[in-house]
Design a protein around this motif. Sequence first.
Motif, PDB file in Angstrom:
ATOM      1  N   SER A   1      12.217-135.631  14.318  1.00  6.66           N
ATOM      2  CA  SER A   1      11.489-136.668  15.039  1.00  6.66           C
ATOM      3  C   SER A   1      11.264-136.276  16.496  1.00  6.66           C
ATOM      4  O   SER A   1      10.143-136.353  17.012  1.00  6.66           O
TER       5      SER A   1
ATOM      6  N   LYS B   1      10.539-139.962   5.492  1.00  4.78           N
ATOM      7  CA  LYS B   1      11.714-140.554   6.129  1.00  4.78           C
ATOM      8  C   LYS B   1      12.029-141.917   5.528  1.00  4.78           C
ATOM      9  O   LYS B   1      13.198-142.229   5.266  1.00  4.78           O
ATOM     10  N   GLU B   2      11.014-142.727   5.303  1.00  3.53           N
ATOM     11  CA  GLU B   2      11.229-144.049   4.704  1.00  3.53           C
ATOM     12  C   GLU B   2      11.805-143.915   3.304  1.00  3.53           C
ATOM     13  O   GLU B   2      12.654-144.711   2.886  1.00  3.53           O
TER      14      GLU B   2
ATOM     15  N   VAL C   1      15.681-142.668   3.555  1.00  4.54           N
ATOM     16  CA  VAL C   1      16.648-143.658   4.037  1.00  4.54           C
ATOM     17  C   VAL C   1      16.805-144.824   3.076  1.00  4.54           C
ATOM     18  O   VAL C   1      17.558-145.759   3.351  1.00  4.54           O
TER      19      VAL C   1
ATOM     20  N   ILE D   1      20.851-135.775   6.210  1.00  6.97           N
ATOM     21  CA  ILE D   1      19.510-136.358   6.273  1.00  6.97           C
ATOM     22  C   ILE D   1      19.292-137.042   7.615  1.00  6.97           C
ATOM     23  O   ILE D   1      18.234-136.897   8.244  1.00  6.97           O
ATOM     24  N   ARG D   2      20.287-137.778   8.083  1.00  6.59           N
ATOM     25  CA  ARG D   2      20.162-138.463   9.374  1.00  6.59           C
ATOM     26  C   ARG D   2      19.977-137.474  10.516  1.00  6.59           C
ATOM     27  O   ARG D   2      19.114-137.659  11.385  1.00  6.59           O
TER      28      ARG D   2
ATOM     29  N   GLN E   1       6.355-147.193   3.085  1.00  6.33           N
ATOM     30  CA  GLN E   1       6.140-145.796   3.456  1.00  6.33           C
ATOM     31  C   GLN E   1       4.904-145.644   4.335  1.00  6.33           C
ATOM     32  O   GLN E   1       4.893-144.862   5.291  1.00  6.33           O
TER      33      GLN E   1
ATOM     34  N   PHE F   1       5.878-137.032   7.535  1.00  5.55           N
ATOM     35  CA  PHE F   1       7.271-137.186   7.930  1.00  5.55           C
ATOM     36  C   PHE F   1       7.697-138.648   7.923  1.00  5.55           C
ATOM     37  O   PHE F   1       8.790-138.993   7.469  1.00  5.55           O
TER      38      PHE F   1
ATOM     39  N   THR G   1       5.283-143.874  12.927  1.00  4.06           N
ATOM     40  CA  THR G   1       5.684-142.554  13.436  1.00  4.06           C
ATOM     41  C   THR G   1       4.523-141.869  14.144  1.00  4.06           C
ATOM     42  O   THR G   1       4.689-141.278  15.217  1.00  4.06           O
TER      43      THR G   1
ATOM     44  N   ILE H   1      16.505-135.939  10.394  1.00  2.00           N
ATOM     45  CA  ILE H   1      15.487-136.886  10.857  1.00  2.00           C
ATOM     46  C   ILE H   1      15.477-136.963  12.379  1.00  2.00           C
ATOM     47  O   ILE H   1      14.415-136.974  13.025  1.00  2.00           O
TER      48      ILE H   1
ATOM     49  N   SER I   1      16.449-128.434  13.154  1.00  3.26           N
ATOM     50  CA  SER I   1      15.373-129.382  12.836  1.00  3.26           C
ATOM     51  C   SER I   1      14.449-129.571  14.029  1.00  3.26           C
ATOM     52  O   SER I   1      13.225-129.656  13.887  1.00  3.26           O
TER      53      SER I   1
ATOM     54  N   SER J   1       5.790-146.928   7.798  1.00  9.00           N
ATOM     55  CA  SER J   1       6.623-145.956   8.497  1.00  9.00           C
ATOM     56  C   SER J   1       5.795-144.761   8.966  1.00  9.00           C
ATOM     57  O   SER J   1       5.985-144.251  10.080  1.00  9.00           O
TER      58      SER J   1
END
Length: 253
Positions: free
Chosen positions: A37, A213-214, A217, A29-30, A226, A209, A233, A33, A173, A229
């Motif tokens: 991003s 993402k919020e 994580v 996931i990290r 959310q 996104f 973004t 992201i 990604s 975030s």
Amino acid sequence: MDFEKEEQQHLQQCEDEVEQRGWVSSDVIRDAIIGLSDGLTVPFALTAGLSGTGNPRLIVVAGFAELASGAISMGIGGALGSHAEMQHVSATRKRVLQRAMQMTPRAAQQAIGTVLGPFSVSPRVAKDLAKDLDDDRESLGFFLLKMEEGLDDKASEQERRRVWQSGLVIGLSYLVGGLIPLLPYVFFSTVRHGLACSVLVTALVLLVFGAVKEKLVGGTGGWRGQLASALSTLFVGAIAAGSSCVIVRALEG
């Protein structure tokens, strides 16, 4: 012995449950992201900046060139970073295990007391544990490795997979994220329409996104977190695109 068997059964049940539900590891996931991003913001900023030239072919060619080079460089960077992390973990394991082998009984007792101190363990219990582990220095090393560094006794297959997995996830990604702001210029013949569609689609994707993402994580702010975030973004993407446009127009002037 019964406790150990029950603990192993519980861990196996947890692993089976994770496998059945298809949960994705936090490392994946990290990496996703990070790739998404950068993929959403960098190509979007580049294409928006080049829109001032009025040349759709230039925008598409430059966009795909940046997308390919960016995905490759991001993927290689992720793989190298994971490899360096694995080397650091391996060196830490070796250092802690060697230190345990060379410890005096008093030093071992002090080290165990320091590790167990935050858990409100009495000095007597720490002393008894140090005495038991002193007879088996390998177990003492594994104990300190787990409690001090949070590492297992040896490298796992998952750690070795991280070297190529991280590079692959980040690179793909980035590629997927970068296609979103670039494709409108492919399907529209004029830069004006391509830019308008790219801005609209990218802004919507950045909002979604940011919110997702919020959630991934583990944010605890609920829908407000959310929303914050998502807006932050979008703000970062807008700043990047606006800065690129200003620079391109300034160079043209």
